[in-house]
Write a protein that holds these residues in place. Structure first.
Motif, PDB file in Angstrom:
ATOM      1  N   ASP A 162       0.825  -1.198   0.000  1.00 32.87           N
ATOM      2  CA  ASP A 162       0.000   0.000   0.000  1.00 32.87           C
ATOM      3  C   ASP A 162       0.871   1.264   0.000  1.00 32.87           C
ATOM      4  O   ASP A 162       1.648   1.482   0.927  1.00 32.87           O
ATOM      5  N   PRO A 163       0.761   2.103  -1.054  1.00 35.87           N
ATOM      6  CA  PRO A 163       1.592   3.311  -1.129  1.00 35.87           C
ATOM      7  C   PRO A 163       1.453   4.231   0.091  1.00 35.87           C
ATOM      8  O   PRO A 163       2.424   4.838   0.529  1.00 35.87           O
ATOM      9  N   LYS A 164       0.247   4.325   0.657  1.00 36.05           N
ATOM     10  CA  LYS A 164       0.057   5.175   1.851  1.00 36.05           C
ATOM     11  C   LYS A 164       0.801   4.593   3.045  1.00 36.05           C
ATOM     12  O   LYS A 164       1.401   5.325   3.830  1.00 36.05           O
ATOM     13  N   TRP A 165       0.757   3.268   3.207  1.00 37.56           N
ATOM     14  CA  TRP A 165       1.492   2.608   4.290  1.00 37.56           C
ATOM     15  C   TRP A 165       2.997   2.798   4.090  1.00 37.56           C
ATOM     16  O   TRP A 165       3.727   3.103   5.024  1.00 37.56           O
ATOM     17  N   GLN A 166       3.449   2.633   2.844  1.00 37.07           N
ATOM     18  CA  GLN A 166       4.869   2.813   2.525  1.00 37.07           C
ATOM     19  C   GLN A 166       5.335   4.213   2.912  1.00 37.07           C
ATOM     20  O   GLN A 166       6.400   4.379   3.519  1.00 37.07           O
ATOM     21  N   LYS A 202      11.340  -5.829  -0.171  1.00 34.64           N
ATOM     22  CA  LYS A 202      10.107  -6.135  -0.900  1.00 34.64           C
ATOM     23  C   LYS A 202       9.527  -4.874  -1.545  1.00 34.64           C
ATOM     24  O   LYS A 202       9.055  -4.910  -2.687  1.00 34.64           O
ATOM     25  N   ILE A 203       9.566  -3.764  -0.831  1.00 37.65           N
ATOM     26  CA  ILE A 203       9.041  -2.513  -1.383  1.00 37.65           C
ATOM     27  C   ILE A 203       9.892  -2.062  -2.566  1.00 37.65           C
ATOM     28  O   ILE A 203       9.349  -1.653  -3.610  1.00 37.65           O
ATOM     29  N   ARG A 204      11.214  -2.144  -2.450  1.00 36.38           N
ATOM     30  CA  ARG A 204      12.091  -1.765  -3.570  1.00 36.38           C
ATOM     31  C   ARG A 204      11.809  -2.624  -4.795  1.00 36.38           C
ATOM     32  O   ARG A 204      11.702  -2.119  -5.917  1.00 36.38           O
ATOM     33  N   LYS A 205      11.659  -3.938  -4.573  1.00 38.31           N
ATOM     34  CA  LYS A 205      11.391  -4.862  -5.680  1.00 38.31           C
ATOM     35  C   LYS A 205      10.038  -4.554  -6.324  1.00 38.31           C
ATOM     36  O   LYS A 205       9.906  -4.560  -7.551  1.00 38.31           O
ATOM     37  N   LEU A 206       9.032  -4.257  -5.508  1.00 35.21           N
ATOM     38  CA  LEU A 206       7.712  -3.910  -6.022  1.00 35.21           C
ATOM     39  C   LEU A 206       7.786  -2.666  -6.901  1.00 35.21           C
ATOM     40  O   LEU A 206       7.210  -2.624  -7.990  1.00 35.21           O
ATOM     41  N   ARG A 207       8.521  -1.668  -6.457  1.00 33.18           N
ATOM     42  CA  ARG A 207       8.654  -0.436  -7.243  1.00 33.18           C
ATOM     43  C   ARG A 207       9.369  -0.694  -8.562  1.00 33.18           C
ATOM     44  O   ARG A 207       8.998  -0.132  -9.597  1.00 33.18           O
ATOM     45  N   GLU A 208      10.405  -1.532  -8.530  1.00 36.09           N
ATOM     46  CA  GLU A 208      11.118  -1.885  -9.766  1.00 36.09           C
ATOM     47  C   GLU A 208      10.182  -2.575 -10.748  1.00 36.09           C
ATOM     48  O   GLU A 208      10.180  -2.270 -11.944  1.00 36.09           O
ATOM     49  N   GLU A 209       9.362  -3.503 -10.242  1.00 36.55           N
ATOM     50  CA  GLU A 209       8.404  -4.214 -11.098  1.00 36.55           C
ATOM     51  C   GLU A 209       7.374  -3.252 -11.672  1.00 36.55           C
ATOM     52  O   GLU A 209       6.984  -3.365 -12.842  1.00 36.55           O
ATOM     53  N   GLN A 210       6.920  -2.296 -10.858  1.00 32.40           N
ATOM     54  CA  GLN A 210       5.940  -1.313 -11.334  1.00 32.40           C
ATOM     55  C   GLN A 210       6.540  -0.424 -12.420  1.00 32.40           C
ATOM     56  O   GLN A 210       5.865  -0.118 -13.403  1.00 32.40           O
ATOM     57  N   LYS A 211       7.796  -0.034 -12.260  1.00 28.12           N
ATOM     58  CA  LYS A 211       8.468   0.787 -13.277  1.00 28.12           C
ATOM     59  C   LYS A 211       8.613   0.024 -14.594  1.00 28.12           C
ATOM     60  O   LYS A 211       8.382   0.582 -15.671  1.00 28.12           O
ATOM     61  N   LYS A 212       8.986  -1.246 -14.502  1.00 29.67           N
ATOM     62  CA  LYS A 212       9.115  -2.082 -15.705  1.00 29.67           C
ATOM     63  C   LYS A 212       7.791  -2.219 -16.436  1.00 29.67           C
ATOM     64  O   LYS A 212       7.722  -2.113 -17.651  1.00 29.67           O
ATOM     65  N   SER A 213       6.718  -2.445 -15.674  1.00 30.90           N
ATOM     66  CA  SER A 213       5.406  -2.636 -16.306  1.00 30.90           C
ATOM     67  C   SER A 213       4.909  -1.330 -16.919  1.00 30.90           C
ATOM     68  O   SER A 213       4.209  -1.336 -17.931  1.00 30.90           O
ATOM     69  N   GLN A 214       5.281  -0.182 -16.337  1.00 32.44           N
ATOM     70  CA  GLN A 214       4.907   1.120 -16.929  1.00 32.44           C
ATOM     71  C   GLN A 214       5.635   1.354 -18.257  1.00 32.44           C
ATOM     72  O   GLN A 214       5.071   1.918 -19.174  1.00 32.44           O
ATOM     73  N   LYS A 215       6.902   0.914 -18.316  1.00 35.71           N
ATOM     74  CA  LYS A 215       7.673   1.073 -19.553  1.00 35.71           C
ATOM     75  C   LYS A 215       7.102   0.211 -20.675  1.00 35.71           C
ATOM     76  O   LYS A 215       7.105   0.599 -21.835  1.00 35.71           O
TER      77      LYS A 215
END
Length: 198
Positions: free
Chosen positions: A165-169, A183-196
């Motif tokens: 949850d971004p608010k929890w983060q 886990k949060i860093r990995k989640l952000r990396e995955e989100q950036k890849k999927s946006q690209k």
């Protein structure tokens, strides 16, 4: 700080830690004394187990089952740290007695969870708590446990997916242990890849 019986709040001879004097946000609350710590050092593989191994340990030690379940925490998705004194159920340091709150007043001052700091001002006689989501994720032994923290924002149940949850983060990431920060860093990396890709 002082250990007190908090059975009236949590039930069944449950203890917790209470502040004896006011503590300001950012101040140290507790530092783990590694000479008497309930856990072996992080780099020591002793009592570092997979969830299957922890569950087998619980089954083999039924008298210590609750102790193992309550005081074992996550180091990674399938790596758990079991307290060294599980057979005698001895508590050698009070860090085991910080209870969960959905609105905690404490967090960790580093990835290795050895320093507990105040994340807001704490009044004298206030229970010292941290959010269990700072250490554990969905594979936690506590998943599904009913929450009794009593906070206005209480989730009612420990689900351990808070880290997503971004608010929890935004509120708690800097106070999290190493496992959750990774886990949060990995989640952000995955989100950036999927946006690209999209």
């Amino acid at each position: 700080m002082e250990v007190r019986d908090l059975s009236s709040k949590y039930g069944h001879e449950h203890r917790g830690i209470v502040a004896l004097e006011p503590i300001r946000a950012g101040e140290p609350v507790f530092t783990c004394d590694l000479s008497v710590c309930n856990y072996y050092k992080l780099e020591d593989p002793t009592h570092k187990m997979t969830k299957a191994e922890v569950l087998a340990l619980i089954e083999a030690n039924p008298k210590a089952a609750d102790y193992i379940r309550y005081y074992t925490y996550m180091l990674d998705d399938d790596l758990f740290d079991v307290p060294r004194h599980y057979k005698t159920q001895q508590i050698t340091e009070d860090c085991l007695l910080f209870n969960h709150s959905c609105d905690p007043n404490c967090g960790f001052g580093g990835d290795e969870e050895e320093l507990v700091i105040a994340i807001r001002d704490i009044a004298a006689d206030e229970e010292l708590t941290y959010h269990y989501g700072l250490m554990d994720s969905e594979n936690s032994l506590w998943t599904g446990l009913r929450c009794k923290c009593g906070a206005k924002n209480c989730d009612g149940e420990l689900k351990f997916n808070w880290w997503r949850d971004p608010k929890w983060q935004e509120k708690y990431e800097k106070y999290a242990g190493g496992h959750i920060k990774r886990k949060i860093r990995k989640l952000r990396e995955e989100q950036k890849k999927s946006q690209k890709i999209s």
